[in-house]
Every structure is written in structure tokens, then in C-alpha cells.
Motif scaffolding. Structure first.
Motif, mmCIF file in Angstrom:
data_model
loop_
_atom_site.group_PDB
_atom_site.id
_atom_site.type_symbol
_atom_site.label_atom_id
_atom_site.label_comp_id
_atom_site.label_asym_id
_atom_site.label_seq_id
_atom_site.Cartn_x
_atom_site.Cartn_y
_atom_site.Cartn_z
ATOM 1 N N PRO A 7 -6.653 -88.083 -33.010
ATOM 2 C CA PRO A 7 -7.495 -88.918 -33.912
ATOM 3 C C PRO A 7 -9.097 -88.542 -33.605
ATOM 4 C CG PRO A 7 -5.740 -90.248 -33.182
ATOM 5 C CD PRO A 7 -5.744 -88.908 -32.564
ATOM 6 N N MET B 123 -7.511 -83.030 -43.698
ATOM 7 C CA MET B 123 -6.781 -84.288 -43.203
ATOM 8 C C MET B 123 -5.112 -84.533 -43.542
ATOM 9 S SD MET B 123 -9.883 -86.462 -44.310
ATOM 10 C CE MET B 123 -10.192 -88.160 -43.503
ATOM 11 N N THR B 124 -4.726 -83.731 -44.417
ATOM 12 C CA THR B 124 -3.290 -83.999 -44.858
ATOM 13 C C THR B 124 -2.296 -82.916 -44.791
ATOM 14 O OG1 THR B 124 -4.105 -83.499 -47.300
ATOM 15 C CG2 THR B 124 -3.989 -85.721 -46.414
ATOM 16 N N SER B 125 -2.997 -81.738 -44.634
ATOM 17 C CA SER B 125 -2.065 -80.488 -44.849
ATOM 18 C C SER B 125 -1.464 -79.875 -43.405
ATOM 19 C CB SER B 125 -2.841 -79.222 -45.363
ATOM 20 O OG SER B 125 -1.794 -78.160 -45.421
ATOM 21 N N ALA B 126 -0.341 -80.364 -42.923
ATOM 22 C CA ALA B 126 0.418 -80.251 -41.670
ATOM 23 C C ALA B 126 1.011 -78.866 -41.722
ATOM 24 C CB ALA B 126 1.257 -81.562 -41.548
ATOM 25 N N GLN B 127 0.307 -77.797 -42.023
ATOM 26 C CA GLN B 127 1.094 -76.635 -41.961
ATOM 27 C C GLN B 127 1.409 -75.901 -40.475
ATOM 28 O OE1 GLN B 127 -1.616 -73.801 -43.843
ATOM 29 N NE2 GLN B 127 -1.115 -74.415 -46.151
ATOM 30 N N ALA C 233 -15.316 -81.811 -50.372
ATOM 31 C CA ALA C 233 -14.385 -82.933 -50.275
ATOM 32 C C ALA C 233 -12.785 -82.587 -50.506
ATOM 33 C CB ALA C 233 -14.660 -84.055 -51.598
ATOM 34 N N ASP C 234 -12.505 -81.561 -51.227
ATOM 35 C CA ASP C 234 -11.164 -80.904 -51.534
ATOM 36 C C ASP C 234 -10.650 -80.323 -50.009
ATOM 37 O OD1 ASP C 234 -8.692 -80.121 -52.420
ATOM 38 O OD2 ASP C 234 -9.633 -78.542 -53.681
ATOM 39 N N CYS D 265 -10.336 -84.709 -34.367
ATOM 40 C CA CYS D 265 -10.293 -84.633 -35.944
ATOM 41 C C CYS D 265 -11.383 -85.252 -36.471
ATOM 42 C CB CYS D 265 -8.744 -84.877 -36.415
ATOM 43 S SG CYS D 265 -7.447 -83.618 -36.111
ATOM 44 N N LYS D 266 -11.590 -86.282 -35.907
ATOM 45 C CA LYS D 266 -12.467 -87.178 -36.781
ATOM 46 C C LYS D 266 -14.206 -86.508 -36.606
ATOM 47 C CE LYS D 266 -13.960 -91.369 -38.656
ATOM 48 N NZ LYS D 266 -15.389 -91.059 -39.268
ATOM 49 N N THR E 228 4.903 -80.772 -45.694
ATOM 50 C CA THR E 228 3.643 -80.561 -45.013
ATOM 51 C C THR E 228 2.254 -81.558 -45.501
ATOM 52 O OG1 THR E 228 3.241 -78.740 -46.361
ATOM 53 C CG2 THR E 228 3.986 -78.107 -44.425
ATOM 54 N N ARG F 115 -11.717 -80.803 -47.289
ATOM 55 C CA ARG F 115 -11.759 -81.893 -46.300
ATOM 56 C C ARG F 115 -10.579 -82.716 -46.145
ATOM 57 N NH1 ARG F 115 -14.284 -87.330 -45.748
ATOM 58 N NH2 ARG F 115 -14.654 -87.743 -43.546
ATOM 59 N N HIS F 116 -9.954 -83.044 -47.503
ATOM 60 C CA HIS F 116 -8.932 -83.875 -47.807
ATOM 61 C C HIS F 116 -7.563 -82.921 -47.365
ATOM 62 C CE1 HIS F 116 -5.745 -86.140 -49.864
ATOM 63 N NE2 HIS F 116 -6.280 -87.131 -49.084
ATOM 64 N N PHE G 10 -17.300 -90.075 -48.646
ATOM 65 C CA PHE G 10 -17.590 -88.823 -48.798
ATOM 66 C C PHE G 10 -16.467 -88.450 -50.338
ATOM 67 C CE2 PHE G 10 -17.268 -84.166 -48.419
ATOM 68 C CZ PHE G 10 -18.777 -83.862 -48.441
ATOM 69 N N PHE G 11 -15.480 -88.779 -50.351
ATOM 70 C CA PHE G 11 -14.628 -88.297 -51.615
ATOM 71 C C PHE G 11 -15.514 -89.052 -52.597
ATOM 72 C CE2 PHE G 11 -11.561 -88.341 -47.868
ATOM 73 C CZ PHE G 11 -11.405 -86.945 -48.057
ATOM 74 N N GLU H 103 -13.926 -83.682 -39.254
ATOM 75 C CA GLU H 103 -14.059 -84.440 -40.630
ATOM 76 C C GLU H 103 -15.661 -84.792 -40.788
ATOM 77 O OE1 GLU H 103 -11.209 -87.655 -40.265
ATOM 78 O OE2 GLU H 103 -9.627 -86.216 -39.867
ATOM 79 N N LYS I 260 -4.150 -91.447 -38.479
ATOM 80 C CA LYS I 260 -2.982 -90.438 -37.699
ATOM 81 C C LYS I 260 -2.097 -91.108 -36.903
ATOM 82 C CE LYS I 260 -6.474 -87.260 -38.220
ATOM 83 N NZ LYS I 260 -7.220 -87.412 -39.674
ATOM 84 N N VAL J 260 -1.021 -85.649 -33.099
ATOM 85 C CA VAL J 260 -2.153 -86.311 -33.828
ATOM 86 C C VAL J 260 -3.312 -86.348 -32.955
ATOM 87 C CG1 VAL J 260 -0.796 -87.163 -35.726
ATOM 88 C CG2 VAL J 260 -1.301 -88.395 -33.208
ATOM 89 N N TYR K 256 -13.854 -85.730 -57.157
ATOM 90 C CA TYR K 256 -12.716 -85.407 -56.468
ATOM 91 C C TYR K 256 -11.378 -86.194 -56.722
ATOM 92 C CZ TYR K 256 -9.223 -84.473 -52.634
ATOM 93 O OH TYR K 256 -8.362 -84.117 -52.487
#
Lengths: 389, 389
Positions: A166, A218-222, A211-212, A169-170, B219, A214-215, B311-312, A173, B157, A164, B316
Motif C-alpha cells: 500500500p 491500481m487494478t491490473s494484477a498481471q 487517469a486511465d 504503491c501510493k 487480473t 493510473r487506474h 484525479f479521476f 499513484e 490494497k 500488496v 475518465y
């Protein structure tokens, strides 16, 4: 911050202390800091037969100074990324001789014989047949190895926990995935783009699609990503007659959606094309998105039979690659837009005598990539948006 | 493992030592361990005015013994989940008096006046008007608070990093989200289901859709989840004339897709309906999925204006809730299937005189939920699958 900020004069002793230098004479050292964030030194033996680079993260943004503090543990992220890539694609990154986490310093290959890809492109060079293919392979090899396809579930959880990031990433974002679409003091643009900047801020559909993305960021840990894979993070050149491509500066590395790496590269490719078009100097620009995607897909499919988890079947691979493609297109769009009406712009456009026409084309292309990404199924569909027939 | 395994006789001293008991006389203690994994003790004052529960994770699976080791740090995950829920939905979990990480022991509210929802349902009780609505609200409150909507990016995070749960996630990835679709020694089923079990293993479309849900489980870091939200993880009853609903046992807690919590509950709801139908005793079963979804959606929308990241936008939110709905439907399907042809079955069906007809209906329903989840847009569409008109 409790660590040693290295100056030019400190480097010989530092390299000896860390076991990287044992010659009779000290190396000659010069500072070659170039990016916004860090210091870089080159240390060479007097006879020119050996050289090393030392990169240190400062506890602030280098170009701004101590008034803009920035956690130096971004160097940890960089070292972690290099460590993972070294296992699967050592030919596509600089050789790493050591990382000193106490002082946030990497000792690595001297790449001063190579050139930054963006610099070359801005000077009118072509990409050449290898560059984008190597980038596509780089993303495939790095992401496959650090995905649930290349890594056991429990190891992956440990990687996610350790990776991570933070603070960096911020930045993404905010600076990439929201500010350009709202009023923000960071934003600026050429006055010839006033109308488009205002339109984009008022564009509800664009906002929701960003926004999609962006989310998802923030969330997709591929997989573990480079996180900042633009043409300024790539060095190219030739060694012993063979082309060399090196990806560097992965300090924004984090576990995220694979499309973010591909998309960043594609944004830069497409902007370089707009520059070349504006100068009447288009060469092989139009083919680079296709070349990097095909190399990515080919390499990912080549690695697929080695996956650690065979519950994921071939039909799932097709679906997964479609998703990566679609998200890459979306992130390419957001990256183009933020580089024109956001905080940090690209010399590709800013150095044009009149940046407005190319910037307008690029902005509209960026928007189209974001909002139509589900409909754009392949590189040909993207070409049809870039150059309508 | 270097920690104290508590026996019944140890509990009085343990509670005093931890500051939970200071009465003149020791509490009376009895072991009431019930689940597969942990020990639970109830400690009550002789006059019956005070009581506490002590739950300890053993370094093995309780019902199997030391030959099946299991990391007791699942109790950390449980304590972490309770801590987060306590901030936003304290009325929907047992009161937690303390967690002792050295001994993996939670001291918490005695809920022995309440009943496990599954037990009541199996005995023929109705859900009543509150139960599923409270569950829906629980998921909304817990997930909103631990999502990027309810929590600052950097705190999120840190939560993601702290909440990885490799061992328990692996159980779900295997037992729920792959084994039922392949040959595996864990799997078993009633011989009257031989044909369906074989069909499911041969069903390429089903396999690919499950692979998709599985990869999303691995994920998609949307929010901190309960992770095992079945009707055996819910206690219900009445206190002072008011209905009480308590969710417990969040030891499978991890940061994942919100739909996994809703889907697990829905699977159990739908299986309870098949049981009731088989017994000719349908009451309010058919309404529970709708009630919990509507309560979830209403509560999530109620919390939306409090989001930390504006922003969301509202558009969204609509898209996000659609995604949660669709994934919930898919996970409901996988949970139904694994509970009939996988490792761990449900007493709802196994205690039926002839479990086959209800199990067949449930299996086919489960498959349909998985493969048609994108087409099922709302609770009414699901009803049309459960009970075709």
C-alpha cells in the motif's frame, strides 16, 4: 519500531549471528548508502577474497531522517521480488544470501565492482549490445513466471494477497501518476518550462489518459513487477571478460501491469537519448527501446509453450503482448513527464548546462506517448515521434 | 475440519450460545437447504413473531457429500461481501445478525416470505418495474464502494489481500470461462445442440475472445463482486405493500471486473427471455438488460462526486463505464454459453418441453455477445442482436 538499526560497527557481529561470516577475523565494514531510502554496508575480508553487502530498510526515509517515517516492510517486498526472480533469472539480480524479516535486512552480493547504468550513461558511455536486451529478458522472465501463464491460479492468488504494497504503491499513484498534472507542492521545474507545465496541467485529454493508466496501475494484477525499473536500478560491468547486467532495488515491487516495468525503463532510455543529443554525443541510445522490447517479446514467446494454462492460445498471446506494448508506451510517457515537472528529477537532464531544450523535447515526447499510445504500434512508430523525418 | 457441523437439533442451543435467541421457549427449527453447497435452517418462535435463518458452509459440496470436499472458508467470502454491502446498500441484502468464522455460520434474516426470482420467472411471472433497477443499483453501490473510487488506496490494497478466493475463482475460471470451449468431462448438452457445441469448440475467434475475458477475470481488480449474480441469487416479494428485492449468496465474492456481476445477471435475463419466447409468454423480459444497465449507470454517476480520488475526472468516468459495459456484454455471452453446453444448466431452458430451439437461439446470441462486444454500444444494439428486425 522494535528492531535493530544496524550501524557500521554492528555489522561483523550481525553477519556472524546470521551465519554469513565464520572467518577468524572480522570483516572490514564501510557504509555506502546511496539511494534515498535505505542503508547499505559493504563487509570485506582483510585479504579481499570475500565480501558481502548488507542492506537495511530504515523506518524513515534515510535522506530525510525520522521526521519522514516510512514503513520498513518495503524490505519484505524487495526480498519477495528477489526470491521470485531468483527462480527464473538468477543471473540478472544480485545473489541473495539471506533475508532477516525481523530487522528488514538483506545480505547480498557485493556489486561494488559494477557501475550504475545511469552514472555510466551520464559520463558518456554507450549502452552496449547487451544491456537493454538483458533488461527486456529480465522483465519477460520475471513477469511470465508470476503471471497466470507461469503460475497456477491458486498460487497466484496467494502471491497477489502477499504482495500488496500500500505505502509504496501510493507513492507511485501520487508522485508519478497524478501530481505532475495538478497543482501540488511536490512539483517543481526549470523556469524555462513554465509554459509547458501550465499547458500540461490544463490538458484535459492528457489528464484523462493518465487517469486511465493510473487506474490500470491500481487494478491490473498481471504479474509481480520490479516497480522502479529505471537506469539507476541497473548495474553493469564485466566479470571474467563477460558483460554483467544486474537489476536491483525492487522495493517498489507489487503485482501490477507488466507495461509499468518496461515503460519505466523506456522513459529513462529516451531521456538519456535527449541528454546525449543535447551534448552532441548520441551513440547507441536510439536503439535501446527496440532492443529491450524485442528481447522482452522474444523471451515471453519462448516461455509461452511452458505456460501452466493452455486455454490461453497463441492468438491470445498476440493480443496480450499488444496490450503490454501499448501500456508500456503510456507509462514511458508518464515517467518522462514526472521526471521533469514532478517531484524527483533525473540527473541526465539536471546536470546539463542548459537543461531546457532537452527537457522541452522530452516533455512533448512524453505527452505524445501517453495520448497516442494506441496509434504507436511498434518501435519504429516511436522513433518517428522522437525524431520526425 | 475441526468445526461443528450443525444439525437441526443443534440450532436452538447454538442461537442461544451466540446471543441470537433469549426467549423463554426454544425456536422451532426446520432445515430448508436448497442450493448445492450449504445448509440452511429456519428458526422461528412458536408464536411466529420472530424468525432467523442460519446458513452453514460444509467442508464438502452438500449435494455430493464428503467425497467432494470444498473449503468452507467460502463462508468468509460471503460474510465479507455482506459486510461491505451493508455499509452502502443494506436494503438490497438480507439483514446479517452475525457471522461465526469458527463454524462458518451466518445468522441472518429469514427471507422465506420472499421468492427466488428464477422460480417466479419460470412460473411465468413478469420482472416488474423494480427488480432489474434494484439489481443495477446494487452492483453500482457495492462496486463503487469497493473500487478505487469509493475506497482509499491503502484500504483497497487490504481488501484485495483479504478477499482472494482461490478455490471458488478457480471454479469460475474452469467451469464458466474455459471448459465449454474445449473437450471436458464436465460438459453435456442436449443432442439437438451437437452441431453448435462442436462448432463452438472449433471456433478460434470465440476461444481467443473468451481467453481475453478469462484473463480479465483473473487480473482485473476493479471492485469486490458478488461473483454469482444470477436470478437464483435474487429474492423478490412485497412487504408492507412495497416491493422488496434482496441479493443473497455472495460466497463467490472476490475482487474482480465489475462487468462480471452485470454480465451474469444479463445472461440470466436473456435466457429467461428465450424461455418466455418459446412459451409465447413474453412480457417485460426484453427490457430488463436496459433497466439494470441504466440503473447501474445512473447510480454510479450519482456516486461519482463522492469519490475519494478526484484525479479521476468526468471524462475518465465515461471511459470507465464504457469498459464496464463492454466487459459486461462479454461476460453475459460466456455465461449464456456455459449454461447450455457446460457443466451446470438452467431450469429456464431444461424444463421446456423442447429446449432445443430456445437453446440454439441463446447459444448463438451468447457467441455474438462475446465476439462483437466492442461493437455493441448500448442496450439498443443488444436488442438488435436478440431480435433482428
Amino acid at each position: 519500531m522494535g528492531y535493530r538499526i544496524l550501524e557500521t560497527d554492528d555489522i561483523p557481529a550481525y553477519l556472524r549471528e546470521r551465519g554469513h561470516w565464520d572467518g577468524a577475523t572480522d570483516p572490514e565494514v564501510r557504509e555506502v548508502s546511496d539511494g534515498n531510502m535505505n542503508r547499505v554496508f559493504l563487509a570485506s575480508s582483510t585479504d579481499g577474497t570475500r565480501s558481502l553487502a548488507v542492506k537495511q530498510a530504515l523506518p524513515w526515509v534515510r535522506v530525510a531522517g525520522p521526521s519522514w517515517p516510512m514503513n520498513p516492510d518495503r524490505a519484505d517486498a524487495e526480498a519477495r521480488a528477489y526470491e521470485q526472480v531468483a527462480k527464473v533469472a538468477p543471473d540478472k539480480i544480485p545473489a541473495i544470501h539471506g533475508y532477516d524479516p525481523e530487522n528488514y535486512a538483506l545480505v547480498m552480493e557485493d556489486m561494488s565492482d559494477l557501475e550504475v547504468l545511469r552514472t555510466l550513461l551520464n559520463e558518456g558511455a554507450a549502452y552496449g549490445p547487451d544491456t537493454s536486451a538483458r533488461i527486456g529478458e529480465f522483465v519477460a522472465q520475471f513477469s511470465f513466471a508470476t503471471s497466470d501463464f507461469g503460475m497456477e491460479s491458486a498460487d497466484r492468488k496467494a502471491l497477489i494477497s502477499a504482495s500488496v504494497s500500500p505505502e509504496l504503491c501510493k507513492i507511485t499513484e501520487d508522485v508519478v501518476l497524478s501530481e505532475p498534472y495538478i497543482e501540488h507542492e511536490h512539483n517543481h521545474w526549470h523556469e524555462g518550462l513554465d509554459d509547458l507545465a501550465a499547458e500540461f496541467r490544463a490538458d484535459a485529454r492528457l489528464r484523462t489518459e493518465v487517469a486511465d493508466l493510473r487506474h490500470t496501475f491500481m487494478t491490473s494484477a498481471q504479474a509481480l513487477l520490479h516497480g522502479d525499473l529505471h537506469t539507476g536500478s541497473v548495474m553493469v560491468g564485466e566479470r571474467e571478460g563477460a558483460p554483467v547486467v544486474r537489476v536491483f532495488d525492487p522495493e517498489f515491487s507489487f503485482v501490477g501491469p507488466i507495461g509499468y516495468d518496461l515503460g519505466l525503463y523506456w522513459a529513462n532510455v529516451l531521456v538519456s537519448e535527449e541528454r546525449a543529443r543535447a551534448l552532441g554525443a548520441l551513440t547507441d541510445h536510439a536503439d535501446q527501446l527496440r532492443l529491450s522490447w524485442e528481447a522482452f517479446e522474444t523471451e515471453f514467446r519462448r516461455l509461452w509453450p511452458t505456460r501452466v494454462d493452455t486455454f490461453f492460445d497463441d492468438a491470445y498471446l498476440d493480443r496480450f503482448l499488444r496490450r503490454v506494448w501499448t501500456e508500456s508506451i503510456g507509462y514511458a510517457g508518464t515517467e518522462i513527464i514526472r521526471r521533469i515537472i514532478g517531484f524527483a528529477h533525473l540527473t541526465d537532464l539536471t546536470t546539463l548546462e542548459d537543461p531546457v531544450p532537452a527537457s522541452r523535447r522530452a516533455l512533448l515526447l512524453g505527452r505524445e506517448l501517453v495520448v497516442s499510445r494506441e496509434e504507436l504500434k511498434n518501435p519504429k512508430d516511436v522513433r518517428a515521434v522522437v525524431q520526425p523525418t
